[in-house]
Design a protein around this motif. Sequence first.
Motif, PDB file in Angstrom:
ATOM      1  N   UNK A 181       0.851  -1.195   0.000  1.00 30.98           N
ATOM      2  CA  UNK A 181       0.000   0.000   0.000  1.00 30.98           C
ATOM      3  C   UNK A 181       0.885   1.242   0.000  1.00 30.98           C
ATOM      4  N   UNK A 182       1.919   1.174   0.838  1.00 28.73           N
ATOM      5  CA  UNK A 182       2.831   2.310   0.974  1.00 28.73           C
ATOM      6  C   UNK A 182       3.677   2.498  -0.279  1.00 28.73           C
ATOM      7  N   UNK A 183       4.104   1.401  -0.907  1.00 31.28           N
ATOM      8  CA  UNK A 183       5.010   1.495  -2.049  1.00 31.28           C
ATOM      9  C   UNK A 183       4.314   1.949  -3.333  1.00 31.28           C
ATOM     10  N   UNK A 184       3.065   1.575  -3.523  1.00 34.09           N
ATOM     11  CA  UNK A 184       2.433   1.837  -4.817  1.00 34.09           C
ATOM     12  C   UNK A 184       2.113   3.314  -4.981  1.00 34.09           C
ATOM     13  N   UNK A 185       2.673   3.899  -6.038  1.00 34.10           N
ATOM     14  CA  UNK A 185       2.400   5.309  -6.310  1.00 34.10           C
ATOM     15  C   UNK A 185       1.095   5.521  -7.052  1.00 34.10           C
ATOM     16  N   UNK A 186       0.546   4.433  -7.548  1.00 35.17           N
ATOM     17  CA  UNK A 186      -0.640   4.558  -8.409  1.00 35.17           C
ATOM     18  C   UNK A 186      -1.935   4.405  -7.619  1.00 35.17           C
ATOM     19  N   UNK A 187      -1.828   4.086  -6.316  1.00 32.43           N
ATOM     20  CA  UNK A 187      -3.013   3.927  -5.489  1.00 32.43           C
ATOM     21  C   UNK A 187      -3.776   2.656  -5.784  1.00 32.43           C
ATOM     22  N   UNK A 188      -3.058   1.600  -6.139  1.00 33.05           N
ATOM     23  CA  UNK A 188      -3.708   0.330  -6.474  1.00 33.05           C
ATOM     24  C   UNK A 188      -4.361  -0.288  -5.226  1.00 33.05           C
ATOM     25  N   UNK A 189      -3.651  -0.150  -4.087  1.00 31.98           N
ATOM     26  CA  UNK A 189      -4.061  -0.942  -2.924  1.00 31.98           C
ATOM     27  C   UNK A 189      -4.882  -0.143  -1.923  1.00 31.98           C
ATOM     28  N   UNK A 190      -5.931  -0.795  -1.425  1.00 36.08           N
ATOM     29  CA  UNK A 190      -6.610  -0.352  -0.223  1.00 36.08           C
ATOM     30  C   UNK A 190      -6.321  -1.368   0.858  1.00 36.08           C
ATOM     31  N   UNK A 214      -6.441  -6.644   5.059  1.00 39.51           N
ATOM     32  CA  UNK A 214      -5.428  -7.159   4.135  1.00 39.51           C
ATOM     33  C   UNK A 214      -5.447  -6.252   2.901  1.00 39.51           C
ATOM     34  N   UNK A 215      -4.375  -6.244   2.135  1.00 35.28           N
ATOM     35  CA  UNK A 215      -4.349  -5.351   0.973  1.00 35.28           C
ATOM     36  C   UNK A 215      -5.309  -5.836  -0.115  1.00 35.28           C
ATOM     37  N   UNK A 216      -6.132  -4.913  -0.589  1.00 39.26           N
ATOM     38  CA  UNK A 216      -7.091  -5.247  -1.644  1.00 39.26           C
ATOM     39  C   UNK A 216      -6.698  -4.448  -2.890  1.00 39.26           C
ATOM     40  N   UNK A 217      -6.282  -5.124  -3.969  1.00 43.01           N
ATOM     41  CA  UNK A 217      -5.838  -4.376  -5.150  1.00 43.01           C
ATOM     42  C   UNK A 217      -6.992  -3.960  -6.059  1.00 43.01           C
ATOM     43  N   UNK A 218      -6.824  -2.784  -6.677  1.00 45.37           N
ATOM     44  CA  UNK A 218      -7.733  -2.346  -7.740  1.00 45.37           C
ATOM     45  C   UNK A 218      -6.963  -2.504  -9.054  1.00 45.37           C
ATOM     46  N   UNK A 219      -7.263  -3.586  -9.772  1.00 48.74           N
ATOM     47  CA  UNK A 219      -6.502  -3.932 -10.974  1.00 48.74           C
ATOM     48  C   UNK A 219      -6.424  -2.778 -11.970  1.00 48.74           C
ATOM     49  N   UNK A 220      -7.484  -2.004 -12.049  1.00 53.24           N
ATOM     50  CA  UNK A 220      -7.569  -0.967 -13.082  1.00 53.24           C
ATOM     51  C   UNK A 220      -6.458   0.070 -12.940  1.00 53.24           C
ATOM     52  N   UNK A 221      -5.941   0.253 -11.705  1.00 47.33           N
ATOM     53  CA  UNK A 221      -4.914   1.279 -11.509  1.00 47.33           C
ATOM     54  C   UNK A 221      -3.495   0.759 -11.711  1.00 47.33           C
ATOM     55  N   UNK A 222      -3.353  -0.550 -11.823  1.00 47.88           N
ATOM     56  CA  UNK A 222      -2.003  -1.128 -11.877  1.00 47.88           C
ATOM     57  C   UNK A 222      -1.349  -0.866 -13.227  1.00 47.88           C
ATOM     58  N   UNK A 223      -0.033  -0.476 -13.215  1.00 48.75           N
ATOM     59  CA  UNK A 223       0.726  -0.253 -14.453  1.00 48.75           C
ATOM     60  C   UNK A 223       1.829  -1.288 -14.615  1.00 48.75           C
ATOM     61  N   UNK A 224       1.810  -2.297 -13.755  1.00 51.59           N
ATOM     62  CA  UNK A 224       2.831  -3.361 -13.818  1.00 51.59           C
ATOM     63  C   UNK A 224       4.237  -2.811 -13.664  1.00 51.59           C
ATOM     64  N   UNK A 225       4.424  -1.886 -12.724  1.00 50.14           N
ATOM     65  CA  UNK A 225       5.761  -1.318 -12.526  1.00 50.14           C
ATOM     66  C   UNK A 225       6.584  -2.133 -11.541  1.00 50.14           C
ATOM     67  N   UNK A 226       5.922  -3.090 -10.904  1.00 49.07           N
ATOM     68  CA  UNK A 226       6.617  -4.051 -10.033  1.00 49.07           C
ATOM     69  C   UNK A 226       7.242  -3.440  -8.783  1.00 49.07           C
ATOM     70  N   UNK A 227       6.858  -2.203  -8.440  1.00 52.87           N
ATOM     71  CA  UNK A 227       7.404  -1.643  -7.199  1.00 52.87           C
ATOM     72  C   UNK A 227       6.945  -2.493  -6.009  1.00 52.87           C
TER      73      UNK A 227
END
Lengths: 503, 427
Positions: A26-35, A39-52
């Motif tokens: 949650x802390x690492x993602x700059x795109x706001x993928x995780x809530x 537990x961390x819940x990803x929002x696939x639509x925001x992911x850019x596959x940057x692998x951070x």
Amino acid sequence: MPISLIQPEFKVHIDYDKCHKCGRCVQQCGWGVYNFNERPIPDDAKCRACHRCVTYCPAHCITIKKNDLALRDNANWSAGLRTAVWRQAETGGVMLTGMGNDKPYQSIFDHLVLDACQVTNPSIDPLREPMELRTYLGRKPDAVSVESDGDGGFRLAEGSGVEKNVKLDTPIIFSPMSYGSVSLNVHRSLAMAAERLGILMNTGEGGLHADLYPYADNVIVQVASGRFGVNPEYLNRGAAVEIKVGQGAKPGIGGHLPGEKINKEVSETRMIPQGSDAISPAPHHDIYSIEDLRQLIYSIKEATGYKPVGVKIAAVHNVAAIASGIVRAGADYVYLDGFKGGTGAAPQIIRDHIGIPVEIAIAVVDQRLRDEGIRNQASIVAAGSIRSSADLAKAIALGADVVAIGSAALMALGCHMCQGCHTGSCSWGLTTQKPELTRRVDPEWGAERLTNLVHAWSHELQEILGALGVNAVESLRGSRERLRSIGLDQQTCDILGVKPAGL
Amino acid sequence: MPRFEPLLERMPTTRTPEFVDRTAPGGAAGERPSYTAEAPFKIHGGCGLMGICDESGSLMSGENAIRAMAVQRDRGNGLGGGFAGYGIYPEFPDHFCFHMMLHDVRAKEEAEAVFDRHFTVDLAEPMPTRPVKGISDAPLLWRYFLKPDPHRLEETEMSEEDFVVHVVMLINSTVDGAFVASSGRNMGAFKGVGFPEEIGHYYLLEEYEGHTWVGHNRFPTNTPGWWGGAHPFTLLDWSIVHNGEISSYGINSRYLEAFGYKCTLGTDTEVAAYLFDLMLRRHKLPIELACKALASPLWSDIDRMPEEERALMRSLRAVYGPGMLNGPFAIVLGHNGGMVALNDRIKLRPLVAARQGTIVMVASEESAMREVLDAPDRVWAPRAGEPVIASVAGAEQPFHDDLHLSADEVSCAVTGVVETCETVEVN
């Protein structure tokens, strides 16, 4: 709000059996993928596959996959084209993107192979023999003239020296990337690495932050159409000055740095108000023709005590004639940016469809300058895109003096080429000004990685030179006899000045 | 009795000798060779070479040169050998001497017609030769002692040197089957297909006396045996013999092309000849510095030089970098004022030098020196890129100030390729 027709490009999968629920993703993602909700819940639509997140997950429990939705096959309407139509129907806007052209154009570099020595001449072992990469960037006189030193020897006659050239310890420099498009820590990393490597970094069009003034001997200061950060002191804070006319990723158009990226320090460096968009015009409004360029080149030379002045152009159809004009206008180097060159932000349609490959540009410019007998008057810097030391060696064999690397340099600093530079939210802290992200790049760490990369490519270039049986890079430069093509048509071979393999 | 018995049995060659009736009236049947047939591609090869110069100007027999090459026989494969001697025609010191290779009588007549239009020929005679086992299919070999016709010279407003080179160009490019082997004053080139000691013996070199001699032994990997293609390469009194394989050929030739030279032969020697012409004659660099540009010192050495020298070497290298000969070579440049020998920058081909009194000698192998000099004062291996320069006392140095040729004219004269030069007069 009506729903979007565009489906997420990636699927983020978390193996919750392994997940520590630590929240680092949650802390690492700059795109706001995780809530985070227990537990961390990803929002696939925001992911850019940057692998951070993948890189920093302590449990290695995150996997990112392509969203493998079936669309009815249509060789004419690719999934990308369909998505673009839906996106533009939603927004009515120009699609922006970052990094270089990702379309499957043929790579000419991948169709060129290098020679090696066998029997009739020896290869040279770079681990045991000197293998020289030093390169001088700038105008060389037609001939060296000497006068007697009165003691049986000779000394250089006035005006035939190369003291105005910039010495490079290896024929690799960093491409222009402006402060504003990238963070100050990226600029610091580049400047520190350039100093350690004996090469140059390039400010790009965003000026030079005062913290980097001590690196003046290893900096090219750029003057672009927006003239951001340009003042007499800035011009004199570099080893060379570069007039940016065009960029391979967006030939013929200007730049747009959104106001969100213009914080206090960027604003001071660029000399524009905080929060205002920095828009560089498409042309220089004082350069509508070649004679105007000449005036600007000489104005800058006058202002800097005749430092080398280069001109950067995008490789376009008529590049040979343009480059010839630039050299005749007094430029000390011509920077040719191929159509696969990177960008911090560009309209996708421009990036993917305008310009020509840098391989062709190097070949035709080098040949034209030779035909006109002015090749010595300017160095050729080639970029867009140089992906390995093999590309470097091939570019030099085609006729480039020096190559510039931008995308590769950013990758050394962590970039995974997710093409989100224009968003200002780079999770790797590179193309962003958000302090919580920019601090992710420690300049010392960055400089070491950049230094390693350039050292590695330089060593590989030395290996290639050794195999070719020459011990100085100038003996490969423009030596197209050492290249052969595989699978290129005859006309392309003729344009490149390269024979097909077997001849 | 000749001392030149072959040391080894003749190696097999790729030549297929066929009988040519060179003296048939009206010329031999079949196609006449053109020098341009030499190579449309890059020729690889290795070689042996020698150079000897008596700096006092005293003359020595050509036998020295033959002996020096004979002991280096296995550096060649019988596909080319040759010599150039200087000071060999004291009876005609002011005449230009053309050594001609002529395919047949028709070529000879055509070449002589060109001479008659341009020169006063004071002596024309067949080259003295003797039959030698192993030498076959020689062209007709003639020499002409001549001076430019004063009226033609005045008409063309050229210097004598320009005029002579122009005629060399004219013959090599427009007279089929005629080739100018050498064209200098008081010197001559003797070359052909065979081992050098056979060639030297064939031309009776032991009967000539010169102050400077260069010799060459060729080991081409793929080229038809063609008498004109043997070394030395000459133009006026310059001659070049070369052992090497220049790995930077591609950029060297493109660099020269930007100055107007046309590299059509695909040989490193041609490139070396043009580079010398460019640097010595057109850019007026001293020979020492031209050598430093062709075989540059390492940057690490340049960086340690005193400031003034460093600035000079830095410029020399940055400017002439594309002309630097990279890869293995040893080269000897002969001229009426002596000779210059040069090795590549990291000494990848052999070059040994010796001095005995006023005699300076270089060769690929020390054995050549031991064969020719009875008690050398010093025998040494010149350092990589360090030229060995021998200058005949009081002699003119080789840099013709009254030569004003353009690059394409030089190319045309050297190669005989007419397309290389628009200005050649065809009449």
